[in-house]
Motif scaffolding. Structure first.
Motif, short mmCIF file in Angstrom:
data_model
loop_
_atom_site.label_atom_id
_atom_site.label_comp_id
_atom_site.label_asym_id
_atom_site.label_seq_id
_atom_site.Cartn_x
_atom_site.Cartn_y
_atom_site.Cartn_z
N GLU A 161 0.83 -1.15 -0.01
CA GLU A 161 0.06 0.06 0.12
C GLU A 161 0.90 1.31 -0.16
O GLU A 161 0.65 2.16 -0.75
CB GLU A 161 -1.21 -0.02 1.38
CG GLU A 161 -1.84 1.06 1.37
CD GLU A 161 -2.73 1.19 2.72
OE1 GLU A 161 -3.50 1.96 2.69
OE2 GLU A 161 -2.57 0.38 3.17
N ALA A 162 1.95 1.11 0.74
CA ALA A 162 3.08 2.26 1.03
C ALA A 162 3.50 2.81 -0.47
O ALA A 162 3.67 3.84 -1.03
CB ALA A 162 3.63 2.30 2.14
N LEU A 163 4.29 1.56 -1.03
CA LEU A 163 4.68 1.45 -2.36
C LEU A 163 3.90 2.18 -3.41
O LEU A 163 4.08 3.10 -4.11
CB LEU A 163 5.32 0.30 -2.78
CG LEU A 163 6.59 -0.24 -1.80
CD1 LEU A 163 6.66 -1.70 -2.42
CD2 LEU A 163 7.70 0.72 -2.25
N THR A 178 6.36 14.92 -4.43
CA THR A 178 5.85 14.78 -3.13
C THR A 178 6.79 14.48 -2.20
O THR A 178 7.96 13.92 -2.59
CB THR A 178 4.52 13.94 -2.86
OG1 THR A 178 4.03 14.04 -1.58
CG2 THR A 178 5.08 12.35 -2.94
N THR A 179 6.53 14.41 -0.86
CA THR A 179 7.58 14.34 0.13
C THR A 179 6.98 13.27 1.16
O THR A 179 5.70 12.88 1.24
CB THR A 179 7.88 15.50 0.89
OG1 THR A 179 6.73 15.90 1.69
CG2 THR A 179 8.40 16.59 -0.16
N LEU A 180 7.88 12.80 2.01
CA LEU A 180 7.34 11.66 3.00
C LEU A 180 6.39 12.57 4.07
O LEU A 180 5.67 11.92 4.59
CB LEU A 180 8.57 11.24 3.92
CG LEU A 180 9.58 10.18 3.11
CD1 LEU A 180 10.74 9.91 3.95
CD2 LEU A 180 8.67 9.03 2.87
N SER A 181 6.93 13.93 4.37
CA SER A 181 5.95 14.47 5.32
C SER A 181 4.46 14.64 4.79
O SER A 181 3.41 14.69 5.69
CB SER A 181 6.42 16.03 5.56
OG SER A 181 7.76 15.82 6.18
N THR A 190 4.76 8.07 11.36
CA THR A 190 5.65 9.40 11.06
C THR A 190 6.32 9.28 9.72
O THR A 190 6.45 8.17 9.02
CB THR A 190 6.76 9.14 12.19
OG1 THR A 190 7.49 8.15 12.18
CG2 THR A 190 5.88 9.42 13.68
N ASP A 191 6.96 10.26 9.35
CA ASP A 191 7.88 10.24 8.16
C ASP A 191 8.97 9.15 8.33
O ASP A 191 9.42 8.49 7.11
CB ASP A 191 8.63 11.52 8.02
CG ASP A 191 7.76 12.84 7.83
OD1 ASP A 191 8.39 14.07 7.84
OD2 ASP A 191 6.64 12.65 8.03
N GLN A 192 9.40 8.97 9.42
CA GLN A 192 10.62 8.06 9.54
C GLN A 192 10.00 6.62 9.54
O GLN A 192 10.60 5.59 8.84
CB GLN A 192 11.27 8.22 11.12
CG GLN A 192 12.48 7.28 11.45
CD GLN A 192 13.10 7.54 12.67
OE1 GLN A 192 12.50 8.36 13.39
NE2 GLN A 192 14.25 7.17 12.56
N ALA A 193 8.97 6.39 10.07
CA ALA A 193 8.16 4.84 9.96
C ALA A 193 7.75 4.69 8.44
O ALA A 193 7.89 3.50 7.99
CB ALA A 193 7.32 4.91 10.85
N LEU A 194 7.32 5.77 7.80
CA LEU A 194 7.18 5.43 6.33
C LEU A 194 8.20 5.31 5.53
O LEU A 194 8.28 4.09 4.69
CB LEU A 194 6.25 6.74 5.75
CG LEU A 194 5.85 6.78 4.30
CD1 LEU A 194 5.00 5.47 3.95
CD2 LEU A 194 5.12 7.94 3.88
N SER A 195 9.42 6.11 5.74
CA SER A 195 10.66 5.81 5.17
C SER A 195 11.05 4.09 5.15
O SER A 195 11.48 3.38 4.37
CB SER A 195 11.56 6.67 5.69
OG SER A 195 12.94 6.35 5.16
#
Length: 215
Positions: A161-163, A178-181, A190-195
């Motif tokens: 789903e994230a990809l 777009t950005t992780l934020s 969070t951005d870190q968890a999504l990364s």
């Protein structure tokens, strides 16, 4: 064909903290520039104060930092003590090409992983025991056909789903659109968890596609 294995690790890492939570779900294991091992995990709790007190008292934790709260979950970054770091099994997993897919800590530390062979699983198990980490096999079965229902190319549903969302939003274009934020709120993380989720999904894709390409 690769195998999917589910097993229990008898490890002291986060054991005391886990007693004050409904469950802990590991997102990432990484090291700082100085080599300090750290964990990134979600804690699902009923009483956040009681959990943080248990986390502070956990002998495997050197220090902890709450990063983000979402509903009844909170994301934490934890630096491990030297004794706890010596019990980490990720180096052994990497050595024997064992791909960790999921780790959930409740009353037990249960791991789901992909192994290239039974020999690799046996070698990984032996290394766990050498590190003083108990190992109990729960399930072992062939990886499903990638065209069948379930995981495809070893990518979990949250990773898929994230990809897909990141791709549709132009995160992988050059330049990025777009950005992780901007993406992270869609997943309530969070951005870190999504990364971390995107990197693990990409790693699974590469392992099950280009890594096996001998042409």
């Amino acid at each position: 064909m690769a195998l999917i294995v589910e097993f229990e690790l008898r490890t002291p890492i986060l054991r005391e903290a886990a007693q004050a939570a409904r469950k802990l779900r590991l997102e990432e294991v990484y090291g700082t520039e100085s080599g300090e091992p750290k964990l990134l995990f979600w804690a699902t709790v009923d009483d956040s104060d009681a959990f943080e007190a248990a986390l502070d008292d956990d002998p495997s934790v050197r220090r902890d930092t709450p990063l983000e709260t979402a509903s009844d979950r909170r994301l934490y970054s934890v630096a491990l003590t030297d004794d706890a770091a010596a019990r980490l099994t990720y180096p052994a997993a990497a050595k024997h090409d064992v791909a960790i897919l999921e780790i959930v800590v409740t009353d037990e530390t249960v791991v789901r992983a992909r192994v290239p062979s039974r020999d690799a699983l046996q070698a990984y198990r032996d290394r766990c025991l050498e590190r003083g980490v108990g190992f109990r096999l729960q399930r072992l079965y062939p990886e499903r056909d990638p065209d069948a229902d379930g995981d495809r190319y070893g990518v979990t549903e949250p990773q898929r789903e994230a990809l897909r969302t990141a791709h549709s939003a132009g995160y992988f274009t050059v330049p990025r659109e777009t950005t992780l934020s901007e993406l992270a709120p869609e997943f309530d993380i969070t951005d870190q968890a999504l990364s971390a989720r995107l990197r693990r999904g990409q790693a699974n894709l590469l392992e099950n596609t280009l890594a096996d390409d001998t042409t």
